[in-house]
Write a protein that holds these residues in place. Structure first.
Motif, PDB file in Angstrom:
ATOM      1  N   LEU A 179       0.827  -1.212   0.000  1.00  0.00           N
ATOM      2  CA  LEU A 179       0.000   0.000   0.000  1.00  0.00           C
ATOM      3  C   LEU A 179       0.865   1.267   0.000  1.00  0.00           C
ATOM      4  O   LEU A 179       0.587   2.222  -0.720  1.00  0.00           O
ATOM      5  CB  LEU A 179      -0.923   0.002   1.225  1.00  0.00           C
ATOM      6  CG  LEU A 179      -2.121  -0.949   1.176  1.00  0.00           C
ATOM      7  CD1 LEU A 179      -2.850  -0.968   2.508  1.00  0.00           C
ATOM      8  CD2 LEU A 179      -3.082  -0.535   0.060  1.00  0.00           C
ATOM      9  N   LEU A 180       1.915   1.254   0.801  1.00  0.00           N
ATOM     10  CA  LEU A 180       2.812   2.417   0.840  1.00  0.00           C
ATOM     11  C   LEU A 180       3.489   2.619  -0.513  1.00  0.00           C
ATOM     12  O   LEU A 180       3.776   3.749  -0.908  1.00  0.00           O
ATOM     13  CB  LEU A 180       3.869   2.225   1.929  1.00  0.00           C
ATOM     14  CG  LEU A 180       3.364   2.261   3.379  1.00  0.00           C
ATOM     15  CD1 LEU A 180       4.496   1.919   4.344  1.00  0.00           C
ATOM     16  CD2 LEU A 180       2.785   3.626   3.717  1.00  0.00           C
ATOM     17  N   GLY A 181       3.721   1.527  -1.223  1.00  0.00           N
ATOM     18  CA  GLY A 181       4.343   1.617  -2.538  1.00  0.00           C
ATOM     19  C   GLY A 181       3.434   2.218  -3.596  1.00  0.00           C
ATOM     20  O   GLY A 181       3.917   2.645  -4.650  1.00  0.00           O
ATOM     21  N   THR A 182       2.126   2.263  -3.337  1.00  0.00           N
ATOM     22  CA  THR A 182       1.193   2.831  -4.322  1.00  0.00           C
ATOM     23  C   THR A 182       1.023   4.338  -4.168  1.00  0.00           C
ATOM     24  O   THR A 182       0.363   4.977  -4.990  1.00  0.00           O
ATOM     25  CB  THR A 182      -0.203   2.169  -4.196  1.00  0.00           C
ATOM     26  OG1 THR A 182      -0.742   2.447  -2.893  1.00  0.00           O
ATOM     27  CG2 THR A 182      -0.125   0.667  -4.409  1.00  0.00           C
ATOM     28  N   VAL A 183       1.587   4.913  -3.105  1.00  0.00           N
ATOM     29  CA  VAL A 183       1.469   6.364  -2.900  1.00  0.00           C
ATOM     30  C   VAL A 183       2.197   7.099  -4.026  1.00  0.00           C
ATOM     31  O   VAL A 183       3.314   6.738  -4.405  1.00  0.00           O
ATOM     32  CB  VAL A 183       2.064   6.764  -1.537  1.00  0.00           C
ATOM     33  CG1 VAL A 183       2.097   8.281  -1.383  1.00  0.00           C
ATOM     34  CG2 VAL A 183       1.266   6.135  -0.403  1.00  0.00           C
ATOM     35  N   GLY A 184       1.553   8.117  -4.573  1.00  0.00           N
ATOM     36  CA  GLY A 184       2.162   8.892  -5.656  1.00  0.00           C
ATOM     37  C   GLY A 184       1.329   8.822  -6.922  1.00  0.00           C
ATOM     38  O   GLY A 184       0.187   8.343  -6.923  1.00  0.00           O
ATOM     39  N   ARG A 193      -2.464   9.175  -6.258  1.00  0.00           N
ATOM     40  CA  ARG A 193      -3.098   8.179  -5.389  1.00  0.00           C
ATOM     41  C   ARG A 193      -2.570   8.341  -3.967  1.00  0.00           C
ATOM     42  O   ARG A 193      -1.365   8.369  -3.749  1.00  0.00           O
ATOM     43  CB  ARG A 193      -2.781   6.760  -5.885  1.00  0.00           C
ATOM     44  CG  ARG A 193      -3.235   6.487  -7.308  1.00  0.00           C
ATOM     45  CD  ARG A 193      -2.953   5.049  -7.735  1.00  0.00           C
ATOM     46  NE  ARG A 193      -1.536   4.718  -7.704  1.00  0.00           N
ATOM     47  CZ  ARG A 193      -1.034   3.559  -8.142  1.00  0.00           C
ATOM     48  NH1 ARG A 193      -1.841   2.649  -8.626  1.00  0.00           N
ATOM     49  NH2 ARG A 193       0.257   3.334  -8.079  1.00  0.00           N
ATOM     50  N   PHE A 194      -3.479   8.453  -3.008  1.00  0.00           N
ATOM     51  CA  PHE A 194      -3.140   8.518  -1.580  1.00  0.00           C
ATOM     52  C   PHE A 194      -2.148   9.637  -1.267  1.00  0.00           C
ATOM     53  O   PHE A 194      -1.283   9.476  -0.396  1.00  0.00           O
ATOM     54  CB  PHE A 194      -2.580   7.172  -1.097  1.00  0.00           C
ATOM     55  CG  PHE A 194      -3.446   5.997  -1.420  1.00  0.00           C
ATOM     56  CD1 PHE A 194      -4.701   5.854  -0.839  1.00  0.00           C
ATOM     57  CD2 PHE A 194      -3.031   5.025  -2.322  1.00  0.00           C
ATOM     58  CE1 PHE A 194      -5.508   4.776  -1.143  1.00  0.00           C
ATOM     59  CE2 PHE A 194      -3.830   3.943  -2.638  1.00  0.00           C
ATOM     60  CZ  PHE A 194      -5.077   3.819  -2.052  1.00  0.00           C
ATOM     61  N   THR A 195      -2.254  10.760  -1.949  1.00  0.00           N
ATOM     62  CA  THR A 195      -1.329  11.877  -1.719  1.00  0.00           C
ATOM     63  C   THR A 195      -1.883  12.891  -0.722  1.00  0.00           C
ATOM     64  O   THR A 195      -1.121  13.729  -0.224  1.00  0.00           O
ATOM     65  CB  THR A 195      -1.007  12.600  -3.039  1.00  0.00           C
ATOM     66  OG1 THR A 195      -2.227  13.068  -3.619  1.00  0.00           O
ATOM     67  CG2 THR A 195      -0.296  11.664  -4.006  1.00  0.00           C
ATOM     68  N   PHE A 196      -3.199  12.844  -0.458  1.00  0.00           N
ATOM     69  CA  PHE A 196      -3.860  13.745   0.498  1.00  0.00           C
ATOM     70  C   PHE A 196      -3.577  15.211   0.185  1.00  0.00           C
ATOM     71  O   PHE A 196      -3.471  16.042   1.091  1.00  0.00           O
ATOM     72  CB  PHE A 196      -3.425  13.412   1.931  1.00  0.00           C
ATOM     73  CG  PHE A 196      -3.684  11.989   2.313  1.00  0.00           C
ATOM     74  CD1 PHE A 196      -4.966  11.554   2.627  1.00  0.00           C
ATOM     75  CD2 PHE A 196      -2.644  11.073   2.333  1.00  0.00           C
ATOM     76  CE1 PHE A 196      -5.203  10.233   2.976  1.00  0.00           C
ATOM     77  CE2 PHE A 196      -2.877   9.744   2.668  1.00  0.00           C
ATOM     78  CZ  PHE A 196      -4.166   9.325   2.989  1.00  0.00           C
ATOM     79  N   GLY A 197      -3.426  15.505  -1.098  1.00  0.00           N
ATOM     80  CA  GLY A 197      -3.210  16.876  -1.517  1.00  0.00           C
ATOM     81  C   GLY A 197      -1.807  17.408  -1.285  1.00  0.00           C
ATOM     82  O   GLY A 197      -1.545  18.590  -1.527  1.00  0.00           O
ATOM     83  N   LEU A 198      -0.889  16.574  -0.819  1.00  0.00           N
ATOM     84  CA  LEU A 198       0.483  17.006  -0.562  1.00  0.00           C
ATOM     85  C   LEU A 198       1.328  16.830  -1.821  1.00  0.00           C
ATOM     86  O   LEU A 198       1.499  15.715  -2.317  1.00  0.00           O
ATOM     87  CB  LEU A 198       1.096  16.189   0.585  1.00  0.00           C
ATOM     88  CG  LEU A 198       0.428  16.344   1.962  1.00  0.00           C
ATOM     89  CD1 LEU A 198       1.017  15.354   2.948  1.00  0.00           C
ATOM     90  CD2 LEU A 198       0.611  17.772   2.476  1.00  0.00           C
ATOM     91  N   SER A 199       1.852  17.928  -2.330  1.00  0.00           N
ATOM     92  CA  SER A 199       2.652  17.846  -3.562  1.00  0.00           C
ATOM     93  C   SER A 199       3.921  17.027  -3.359  1.00  0.00           C
ATOM     94  O   SER A 199       4.454  16.438  -4.295  1.00  0.00           O
ATOM     95  CB  SER A 199       3.010  19.260  -4.043  1.00  0.00           C
ATOM     96  OG  SER A 199       3.743  19.961  -3.043  1.00  0.00           O
ATOM     97  N   GLU A 200       4.422  16.976  -2.110  1.00  0.00           N
ATOM     98  CA  GLU A 200       5.647  16.213  -1.832  1.00  0.00           C
ATOM     99  C   GLU A 200       5.462  14.711  -2.051  1.00  0.00           C
ATOM    100  O   GLU A 200       6.438  13.985  -2.237  1.00  0.00           O
ATOM    101  CB  GLU A 200       6.114  16.447  -0.379  1.00  0.00           C
ATOM    102  CG  GLU A 200       6.626  17.843  -0.091  1.00  0.00           C
ATOM    103  CD  GLU A 200       5.519  18.790   0.343  1.00  0.00           C
ATOM    104  OE1 GLU A 200       5.827  19.902   0.775  1.00  0.00           O
ATOM    105  OE2 GLU A 200       4.334  18.397   0.226  1.00  0.00           O
TER     106      GLU A 200
END
Length: 502
Positions: A179-184, A193-200
């Motif tokens: 799941l952590l690998g799908t962030v971005g 995906r799963f960025t919560f609006g954070l550009s970082e």
């Protein structure tokens, strides 16, 4: 003939003075982190990983990181024998008989046996790596996306089978890593995906932040909240020379453990740990002196130390030939390859032949340097064990923060280190092993990419994973590995049912 010419190319690069110095630095750091309990090669490499970005030559960075890994296998035996405190998990078995030998006044013999056995096993296993890697790379070129997906799935399942503790816990860690690998951003559509609006987070979670937090900071928190005594029980080391009887009893275990470790090291999940336990079990079964095991049997030192060092060398085979990390340390070294703009896998040997063979050649140099380092400097390692935690741990945290920040000059990644450090500590306290999480995090994007690529080629037909022979074999092996991992749990439940019925 190709093998000799390739090795000549490797030694030509590995023997350059700067690469010898980096190799020496790597094995010295590796020995030190192996000696210091609670640090380990995973945390050390994770903290040093950002620095490799500034290396002029990729081969120098990789030679140093590899040296840290197999150097830690040597160093872990020092505290296991002298203090009954394994500096490395793979040295836990060595402590059983090694510390008993130290209490009998034979610490020097135990340390010398561990060093010589490690050197022999490491040297032979490096030869296995040199011989086995080219044909495996040629076979890997026949792999398609479906085959790679199944191979990575097999690696994840085997890591579950070899993880300590509950199978369900290991499964949960794998899924959390995936799941952590799908962030971005989605690699195919560009959708966040799963960025919560954070550009970082658009580029995904930083690998170094996750690794440093989960292993380095979490280990420091664990040690601070559950402090271990550091008082040396052995301050003097006797003669290092074994007797003729010691040599006779050590030869067989070292030879058997070298073969066993060379094979088990290829397995994903922790072959170097499994091999040391397996070697101890084999030697105890074969020895006519079973009663001496646990009371200072030299076979209990020679076998496990040779096995874990052989496995440390051959664990590079799946990394260099398939691009698949066998365990968390190899996952970190994959990160080092990527930082240097190099993709490990079947084409590495043809795209970067100098780097490939220089890395292998450096392992022979590193094993020789380790023998030279370990025997004369045992007194120094004993003194290092007395460094106060109030000095050591803050220094490590500062170093980790500076190293992570320097990678992209982004304070967000330093904050991520702190978050994952707390997460890692919570997972450990809950009885979950974080190593499968890191493997899932590294393999997750590759797993997804190959699965989607295979489905695109087959126009959405999932049977492609079963109709391709290589993929089908890998899936069957993955199923068998999962069943083997779950058998003890099933048997335990069955025994409970029968007890209740009675």
């Amino acid at each position: 003939m190709d093998l000799f010419s390739n090795l000549a190319l490797g030694f030509e690069t590995a023997f350059q003075w700067q690469n010898i110095l980096w190799c020496l630095l790597g094995v010295a750091i590796g020995t030190a982190v192996g000696v210091l309990p609670g640090i380990g090669p995973t945390a050390a490499i994770a903290m040093l990983l950002p620095l490799t970005f500034s290396f002029g030559e990729p081969v120098s960075a990789l030679i140093m990181l590899a040296g840290i890994y197999y150097g830690a296998q040597y160093g872990g035996s020092t505290t296991a024998i002298l203090l009954n405190m394994p500096g490395e998990s793979s040295s836990a078995v060595t402590a059983i008989d090694g510390h008993q030998m130290a209490k009998m006044g034979r610490a020097g013999v135990a340390l010398a046996t561990a060093a010589v056995g490690s050197f022999f096993a490491g040297t032979v296993a490096t030869l296995v790596l040199a011989v086995a890697a080219p044909p495996l790379a040629r076979v890997a070129l026949q792999f398609g996306p479906a085959d790679y997906f199944s191979l990575m799935l097999l690696g994840l399942v085997i890591s579950i089978a070899l993880a300590r503790g509950s199978v369900l816990n290991a499964l949960a860690m794998i899924f959390l890593g995936l799941l952590l690998g799908t962030v971005g951003q989605d690699a195919f559509t560009g959708q966040p995906r799963f960025t919560f609006g954070l550009s970082e987070l658009y580029g995904g979670l930083n690998f170094v932040s996750v690794a440093v937090g989960i292993f380095g900071i979490a280990e420091i928190l664990r040690n601070l909240l559950d402090p271990e005594t550091r008082n040396a029980t052995v301050s003097k080391v006797s003669s290092l020379l074994p007797t003729k009887e010691d040599v006779r009893r050590s030869v067989g275990p070292i030879l058997r453990a070298t073969g066993l470790g060379s094979v088990l090291g290829i397995l994903p999940g922790g072959g170097h740990i499994l091999s040391s336990f397996a070697s101890y079990s084999v030697e105890k079964q074969l020895s006519p002196r079973k009663a001496e095991f646990g009371k200072g049997a030299i076979e209990g030192v020679a076998g496990p130390e040779a096995a874990n060092n052989a496995a440390a060398q051959t664990s590079f085979i799946p990394l260099l030939t398939l691009g698949i990390p066998a365990h968390p340390v190899m996952a970190l070294i994959v990160g080092a390859f990527i930082i240097q703009g190099i993709t490990p896998g079947p084409t590495l040997m043809t795209d970067e032949p100098t780097l490939f063979w220089a890395l292998i050649a450096s392992m022979w140099i590193g094993n020789l340097l380790l023998v030279v380092l370990n025997l004369p400097l045992i007194g120094l390692w004993v003194r290092l064990l007395k460094v106060p935690q109030r000095v050591l741990f803050p220094a490590i945290i500062v170093f980790a923060g500076i190293g992570t920040y320097s990678l992209e000059l982004n304070p967000f990644h330093v904050l991520a280190v702190a978050v994952f450090g707390v997460l890692g500590y919570i997972l450990v306290k809950c009885g979950s092993e974080p190593a499968p999480l890191l493997l899932g995090f590294v393999l997750g994007p590759l797993l997804e990419s190959n699965m989607r690529r295979a489905l695109l080629i087959s126009h959405g037909d999932p049977s492609v994973f079963f109709t391709r022979p290589i993929s089908a074999v890998m899936l069957v092996l993955a199923l068998i590995a999962l069943l083997v991992a779950m058998l003890p749990m099933i048997r335990k439940r069955r025994d409970k049912v029968f007890v209740e019925d009675d």
